[in-house]
Design an enzyme around this catalytic site. Structure first.
Site, PDB file in Angstrom:
ATOM      1  N   PRO A   1       0.839  -1.207   0.000  1.00  0.00           N
ATOM      2  CA  PRO A   1       0.000   0.000   0.000  1.00  0.00           C
ATOM      3  C   PRO A   1       0.871   1.254   0.000  1.00  0.00           C
ATOM      4  CG  PRO A   1      -0.547  -1.438   1.874  1.00  0.00           C
ATOM      5  CD  PRO A   1       0.654  -2.027   1.209  1.00  0.00           C
TER       6      PRO A   1
ATOM      7  N   GLY B   1       2.240   4.958   0.649  1.00  0.00           N
ATOM      8  CA  GLY B   1       2.116   5.872   1.792  1.00  0.00           C
ATOM      9  C   GLY B   1       1.870   5.158   3.104  1.00  0.00           C
TER      10      GLY B   1
ATOM     11  N   LEU C   1       5.602   1.267   4.528  1.00  0.00           N
ATOM     12  CA  LEU C   1       6.195  -0.051   4.285  1.00  0.00           C
ATOM     13  C   LEU C   1       7.207  -0.025   3.134  1.00  0.00           C
ATOM     14  CD1 LEU C   1       3.045  -2.316   4.774  1.00  0.00           C
ATOM     15  CD2 LEU C   1       4.854  -1.794   6.409  1.00  0.00           C
ATOM     16  N   GLY C   2       7.629   1.174   2.774  1.00  0.00           N
ATOM     17  CA  GLY C   2       8.729   1.275   1.801  1.00  0.00           C
ATOM     18  C   GLY C   2       8.307   1.130   0.350  1.00  0.00           C
TER      19      GLY C   2
ATOM     20  N   ALA D   1      10.558   3.212  -2.017  1.00  0.00           N
ATOM     21  CA  ALA D   1      11.880   2.599  -2.212  1.00  0.00           C
ATOM     22  C   ALA D   1      11.770   1.383  -3.121  1.00  0.00           C
ATOM     23  CB  ALA D   1      12.474   2.193  -0.868  1.00  0.00           C
TER      24      ALA D   1
ATOM     25  N   ASP E   1      15.814   2.531   3.420  1.00  0.00           N
ATOM     26  CA  ASP E   1      14.750   1.865   2.655  1.00  0.00           C
ATOM     27  C   ASP E   1      15.300   1.250   1.380  1.00  0.00           C
ATOM     28  OD1 ASP E   1      13.179   3.009   4.579  1.00  0.00           O
ATOM     29  OD2 ASP E   1      11.724   3.864   3.190  1.00  0.00           O
TER      30      ASP E   1
HETATM   31  O1  PMV Z   1       8.232   6.435   5.147  1.00  0.00           O
HETATM   32  P1  PMV Z   1       9.198   5.329   5.012  1.00  0.00           P
HETATM   33  O2  PMV Z   1       8.699   4.022   5.389  1.00  0.00           O
HETATM   34  O3  PMV Z   1       9.827   5.341   3.673  1.00  0.00           O
HETATM   35  O4  PMV Z   1      10.369   5.545   6.091  1.00  0.00           O
HETATM   36  C1  PMV Z   1      11.202   6.612   6.034  1.00  0.00           C
HETATM   37  C2  PMV Z   1      12.269   6.464   7.070  1.00  0.00           C
HETATM   38  C3  PMV Z   1      12.832   7.798   7.510  1.00  0.00           C
HETATM   39  O5  PMV Z   1      13.875   7.511   8.426  1.00  0.00           O
HETATM   40  C4  PMV Z   1      11.759   8.616   8.213  1.00  0.00           C
HETATM   41  C5  PMV Z   1      13.365   8.611   6.344  1.00  0.00           C
HETATM   42  C6  PMV Z   1      14.614   8.036   5.724  1.00  0.00           C
HETATM   43  O6  PMV Z   1      14.868   8.383   4.559  1.00  0.00           O
HETATM   44  O7  PMV Z   1      15.359   7.306   6.385  1.00  0.00           O
END
Ligand code: PMV
Length: 314
Positions: A80, A82, A85-86, A89, A130
């Site tokens: 999903p 936003g 859960l990456g 990335a 990520d």
């Molecule tokens: O929102 P996510 O799951 O991609 O997590 C980001 C993690 C952070 O530490 C908040 C940002 C980063 O780039 O490390």
């Protein structure tokens, strides 16, 4: 035609602090994104003309990893968007992986480095946690110091991140997705403001760094009880850093006492939490009752891989 898939991740400890060069620990999960590159007469995404604003990650991936004739990129996701859960990335890593492998140059370190540049550009500020976890899979420790299991190093400005492999014992997590889409960039900026202006912010970030290193030892020993306690402490600090959300709090509270521990995972402000548990059914039910969407995940899964057929293969 070349296809590549990449997993999502949960951050077990260290989100936000990792942006400031502190350690963090993430685990690849069994939800993936597939990207397929085919030659075309125009740059397009899922058959629609590519628009930089609309397809920010794919378009930045093209600039970083392609530099060739027009292609169409098809993507298919189980993660999903936003949700913390990456997904951004995994879409980046799978696109970069497919592009590099189309050029005959698929190599994990290069996929991870280019994917980090893409995320950093699109989000304005990022750590490589990520993208390196989505590339390598298994468990990944990012830390300022180099230690056992070293894979590669990523530098940006004055910050260096050493990326390490971590073995992940069999463990079950239930993700509780709030359904609230929260963009990572603004949350990272909010924490930066606090850390830049307040000594308390700095000490919170430092404490997260210590929790991560303690957590790495507990993960190695399979000490779920201590891992759970550290998760709860890390969660409280993230609240103090201002990235919590009432919907997350309700779900985390519902999991206290019936799991080893729970915390928000990823950027926060909505998104998802995770609970470590041996009873996924009971915890899933509690998450549902507290208004979340439960997703049971397996951790320590394979990283980015080229796929021989189609977009998606399970
Ligand atoms: O929102 P996510 O799951 O991609 O997590 C980001 C993690 C952070 O530490 C908040 C940002 C980063 O780039 O490390």
């Amino acid at each position: 035609m070349t296809s590549c898939s990449a997993p999502g991740k949960i951050i077990l400890f260290g989100e936000h602090a990792v942006v400031f060069g502190k350690p963090a620990l993430a685990l690849a999960i069994d939800l993936r994104i597939w990207s397929r590159v085919t030659r075309s007469n125009q740059y397009s995404v899922n058959g629609h003309p590519m628009k930089k604003r609309h397809h920010a990650y794919v378009s930045a991936a093209l600039d970083e990893a392609w530099n060739g004739p027009p292609i169409n990129i098809d993507t298919e996701s189980e993660i999903p968007s936003g949700s913390g859960l990456g997904s951004s990335a995994a879409v980046t890593v799978s696109c970069v992986g497919a592009m590099l492998s189309e050029k005959g140059r698929f190599e994990p370190e290069s996929v991870a480095k280019k994917s980090f540049e893409v995320e950093n550009l699109v989000q304005g500020r990022a750590s490589p946690i990520d993208t390196s976890t989505s590339t390598h899979g298994h468990g990944v420790l990012v830390s300022p110091d180099r230690s056992d299991g070293f894979l590669w190093r990523i530098d940006k400005g004055s910050t260096s991140w050493n990326i390490h492999h971590c073995e992940v014992p069999a463990m079950k997590f239930v993700v509780g997705y709030t359904g609230i889409h929260a963009a990572t960039g603004p949350l990272v900026s909010k924490v930066k403001k606090l850390v830049d202006s307040d000594a308390k912010g700095v000490s919170l970030i430092n404490r997260i760094g210590e929790i991560v290193l303690d957590g790495v030892v507990c993960l190695k020993n399979g000490d779920k009880q201590r891992l759970g306690a550290l998760m709860l402490e890390n969660h409280e600090i993230l609240n103090e850093l201002g990235v919590g959300h009432p919907a997350l709090e309700k779900i985390v509270n519902a999991c206290k006492g019936i799991s080893h521990g729970a915390k928000l995972t990823g950027a926060g402000g909505g998104g998802s939490m995770i609970a470590l548990t041996d009873d996924t059914e009971r915890v899933s039910e509690a998450i549902r009752e507290a208004g979340g969407i439960p997703i049971v995940v397996r951790v320590g899964c394979e990283g980015a891989r080229t796929e021989s057929s189609g977009v998606r293969k399970r």
